[in-house]
Every structure is written in C-alpha cells, then in structure tokens.
Enzyme design. Structure first.
Site, mmCIF file in Angstrom:
data_model
loop_
_atom_site.group_PDB
_atom_site.id
_atom_site.type_symbol
_atom_site.label_atom_id
_atom_site.label_comp_id
_atom_site.label_asym_id
_atom_site.label_seq_id
_atom_site.Cartn_x
_atom_site.Cartn_y
_atom_site.Cartn_z
ATOM 1 N N HIS A 122 -38.545 96.091 -85.309
ATOM 2 C CA HIS A 122 -37.892 96.878 -84.258
ATOM 3 C C HIS A 122 -36.793 95.992 -83.653
ATOM 4 O O HIS A 122 -36.937 94.761 -83.609
ATOM 5 C CB HIS A 122 -38.955 97.189 -83.199
ATOM 6 C CG HIS A 122 -38.529 98.120 -82.116
ATOM 7 N ND1 HIS A 122 -37.841 97.699 -81.012
ATOM 8 C CD2 HIS A 122 -38.711 99.452 -81.958
ATOM 9 C CE1 HIS A 122 -37.621 98.729 -80.217
ATOM 10 N NE2 HIS A 122 -38.137 99.808 -80.773
ATOM 11 N N ASP A 199 -46.097 91.650 -82.697
ATOM 12 C CA ASP A 199 -45.689 92.827 -81.925
ATOM 13 C C ASP A 199 -46.704 93.921 -82.228
ATOM 14 O O ASP A 199 -46.683 94.537 -83.293
ATOM 15 C CB ASP A 199 -44.270 93.237 -82.357
ATOM 16 C CG ASP A 199 -43.856 94.589 -81.798
ATOM 17 O OD1 ASP A 199 -44.679 95.234 -81.105
ATOM 18 O OD2 ASP A 199 -42.714 95.007 -82.061
ATOM 19 N N GLN A 202 -47.361 99.196 -81.954
ATOM 20 C CA GLN A 202 -47.825 100.367 -82.711
ATOM 21 C C GLN A 202 -49.225 100.194 -83.289
ATOM 22 O O GLN A 202 -49.689 101.059 -84.033
ATOM 23 C CB GLN A 202 -46.837 100.684 -83.848
ATOM 24 C CG GLN A 202 -45.438 101.052 -83.401
ATOM 25 C CD GLN A 202 -45.362 102.401 -82.692
ATOM 26 O OE1 GLN A 202 -46.285 103.217 -82.753
ATOM 27 N NE2 GLN A 202 -44.261 102.649 -82.003
ATOM 28 N N LYS A 225 -47.514 103.434 -74.815
ATOM 29 C CA LYS A 225 -47.775 103.913 -76.177
ATOM 30 C C LYS A 225 -49.274 104.069 -76.428
ATOM 31 O O LYS A 225 -49.695 104.441 -77.520
ATOM 32 C CB LYS A 225 -47.170 102.953 -77.198
ATOM 33 C CG LYS A 225 -45.633 102.988 -77.204
ATOM 34 C CD LYS A 225 -45.077 102.075 -78.267
ATOM 35 C CE LYS A 225 -43.624 101.745 -78.051
ATOM 36 N NZ LYS A 225 -42.715 102.830 -78.431
ATOM 37 N N CYS A 363 -34.629 102.471 -83.845
ATOM 38 C CA CYS A 363 -34.442 101.074 -83.420
ATOM 39 C C CYS A 363 -34.768 100.101 -84.549
ATOM 40 O O CYS A 363 -35.394 99.049 -84.314
ATOM 41 C CB CYS A 363 -35.297 100.729 -82.191
ATOM 42 S SG CYS A 363 -34.841 101.653 -80.743
#
Ligand code: PMP
Length: 404
Positions: A122, A199, A202, A225, A363
C-alpha cells in the site's frame, strides 16, 4: 454460534437502502461498518464521562483515564503483546508506519543503508519510507511477486545485504487478498539480524494475531477496518526497539521534564503519544475487539473463507471475468475486471444496483503496474456479508455486462 441474522442486526447501517435497493456493502477493505455497541460507547462516554486523560485529579479525568488505559490492556491481550508499554495508540496504520519510518531511519540508519519492502505494498508502506529515504540517502529495495500475486521468497533472501536495516511488508494485500508468509519472512530476516515491520491493516480483522508467536518487531493496524472507530490505530513494537527509537512528535504527554535547555522524555508508551489522545476512540475500539472476540476470530475466518470460495467459483463462471490475485493463501478480497469494461464504469453501475465496491488503484500503483493494469473493481468481505449478497453482486456484474 455464528448467527448471521443476529450479527446483521447488530449493524444498523446494513438494513438501509441506496437508490431504493437494499445496500450490499462489499467495501470492507476500505472501512468496515460499526456494531451498535461501538457507536453507543462513543455517545455514552461523551455523555457521562468525558474529560481529558492523564494527570487529572478530578473524578471524571480519572475515570476517562481508566477507560483509556483499560483499552490499551484490551489491545495488548488481543494481539498477545508482552506489555502495555508496547502498545502505542496512533491515528491509524498510516501514522504507525510513518512513526516507525521516521524514528527508525533517524536513529538506526545511515546513507547507503537499505529498507526492503514489496511490490504489493500500500502507498502508506512505500511513501513513508521514501520520505525518509530522500532526506538521508536510504535505498529502497523491492521483493518481486509472481503472476498469481505471491511474494518470491527466494528473491527476498537475495535482496538482504549487510546494509539491510529493516524489512517492512504487508500481512494481507488489500488488492490481491494474498496472505503473505510473514512468519517465514520474519524468520529469514531475523537470521540476518534484520527487524521486520508488518502492516496488519488487512489481517487483524480476519485472523487471530499473536505478535509474540510471529516474533514481529513492529506490527501496525487500524481500528476502523476491524469494526472500530475511525482515527485510532496501533503501533505494536517490541520494547527493546521502542526504547531505542526517538520520539516522533513533541508536545504534552510525551515529556518527563521540560526546560528551554533540556527536555527529558516520558516512559513507554507515552513517549510516542504527544498531545491529547483520542480517548473516546480507544474505548470504542475496545468494544470492537470485544465484538470480534465474542464471535471468535477462527469462526470469522472460516465464515469469510466460505464466502471467498463461493464468490470465486461464481465469478469464474462469468464470461470475460479476470480475477487479479490468485494466491494459494487468500483472504476475503476479490479484485476483478470483466472484458474491456472500465473498472470505474463497472463500479458506478454496480452502485446504482445498491452494491458498494471499490474501484481504482487501491493505493497500490506500483502493484497495478506490475499486473499491467490501471485499476480493478474490488469486492472485499466482512464478517456480516452473506452468500445472498454475493448472488446480488454476480447478477449485478452480469447485468452491467449486458449494457456494454
Ligand atoms: N495498509 C493497508 C494494507 C491498507 O489496506 C490500508 C488501508 N487501505 C492502509 C495501510 C492504510 O490504513 P489507514 O488509512 O487506516 O491508515
């Protein structure tokens, strides 16, 4: 028990309609909807507790502080961090990565040193490093991917040199759905004494995370999220690393003593939390954690996997369908293109049918370039989606197709 009818009732927005059609919300990768318990917690705290946290002598301030710090403990337990000193509240994944990039490059890197990221990152995990790299002459190296959208681990290991100071990769791709083998990546990096930032934007909403088991040095994610409020995120960092890094921002809360000649900094985690934190947000965030844990992350993962399998199979039956991202290990995200219909047209026409999907580069422009496309339509699933909604999506795609 996974009672989908009850679950959907917990999310009032899911029963609304758009353009006179029942809402089919398939943009969970961008942000998730909020259960009543999360929204109520925000109102309740504003109505009955609100006061600035830390150092307040009065009742409300202490109560607000207790709630805020209880949320930190809730997050600690949720990802199994060793200590609440390792849980830094930020505005989100983006701010967490910027914090590490800034403080790590400043204190641990010299001109010519290298950061390894991946082709599928991202923008937040690319540009944050680039900003620092520009200032200091740092080199960015990129792990390549195959056509299915999987990282090439052999190539990764070849990229590591004595000048590699950190590896920063995503756990799950927001575009391809690929679940990266981060345990292996961390093991390889550590065998070269290189720390790893993951990261988890997600992954955290969709699978159980144990930062100690992963042995991640830094792990970052956003509350919004995972059914929590906007404006709150987490930076988990091993205490040994956080101790070594300088503060990211200056202000109240992060200091011990201030004079014009010399300032000393507060202990962890406060050293990295300048200014008034979003203490209302952290309380609501804890409610979101309660919500997903009550359902059970294993149950959520199994349910969403079923949705993914069903949707993939149904979508493949559509003529001209191209799914972008066919990794063996995949999360509930389907990026696609149909024939030569532009992703933006597909998204706009699906919207008219009440179906919320995302279109564009998500992104991840370098990833788009690697896949030889400009953008995709993306359907991303959450714990409240249903097979019936997938059927609506499939019918919708077919209907759009007939218009072209
Ligand atoms: N990383 C990934 C993988 C993401 O999907 C996102 C959000 N699309 C981000 C980082 C940025 O998260 P936020 O906007 O909450 O900071």
């Amino acid at each position: 028990m996974y009672d989908i009818k009850q679950i959907r009732e917990d999310f009032p927005i899911l029963s609304r309609s758009v353009y006179g059609k029942p809402l089919v919300y398939l943009d969970n990768g961008a942000t998730t909807q909020k259960p009543r318990s999360v929204v109520d917690a925000i109102a309740e705290e504003y109505y009955s507790v609100n006061a600035n946290v830390h150092r307040g002598v009065h009742f409300l301030s202490q109560q607000a502080t207790d709630l805020h710090e209880a949320s930190r403990e809730r997050v600690r337990a949720f990802i199994n961090a060793r200590s609440t000193s390792e849980i830094i509240f930020t505005r989100g994944t983006t701010e967490s990565i910027n914090l590490v990039a800034s403080s790590f490059v400043e204190s641990q890197m010299q001109a010519g040193d290298e950061v390894i990221i991946s082709q599928m990152e991202h923008h937040s995990n690319i540009v944050s490093w680039q900003l620092q790299a520009m200032k200091k002459g740092i080199i960015l190296k990129v792990i390549p991917i195959n056509d299915a959208g999987e990282l090439l681990l052999d190539e990764f290991e070849k990229l590591i040199t004595p000048r590699t100071k950190i590896v920063s990769v995503m756990h799950v791709s927001n575009v391809l759905g690929t679940i990266n083998p981060i345990k292996q990546i961390i093991r390889i990096a550590h065998s070269h004494n290189v720390p790893v930032l993951i990261d988890g934007a997600q992954s955290v909403p969709h699978q159980k995370i144990d930062v100690q088991e992963l042995d991640a040095d830094f792990f970052v994610f956003s509350a919004h999220k995972m059914y929590g409020p906007t404006g709150i995120g987490v930076l988990y960092g091993k205490e040994a690393w956080l101790d070594k890094l300088p503060p990211y921002q200056g202000g109240g809360e992060m200091i011990q003593n201030v004079s014009f000649e010399k300032t000393t900094f507060n202990v962890l985690p406060f050293k990295f939390e300048a200014g008034t934190p979003d203490y209302i947000g952290t309380t609501a965030f804890a409610k979101a954690i309660d919500y997903v844990e009550a359902l059970g992350l294993e149950n959520i993962a199994a349910y969403e996997h079923e949705l993914l399998t069903y949707a993939t199979q149904e979508m493949k039956s559509i003529k001209g369908m191209r799914i972008i991202g066919e990794a063996e290990q995949k999360s509930g995200v389907i990026s696609f293109l149909v024939g030569d219909i532009h992703h933006f047209d597909m998204g706009t026409l699906l919207d008219r049918l009440g179906i919320a999907v995302r279109t564009g580069h998500h992104c991840a422009e370098p990833l788009m370039r690697r896949m030889g496309i400009e953008g995709t339509v993306r359907a991303s699933f959450g714990l409240y989606n249903t097979k019936e909604e997938i059927n609506v999506l499939i019918e919708g795609i077919k209907r759009v197709q007939t218009m072209f």
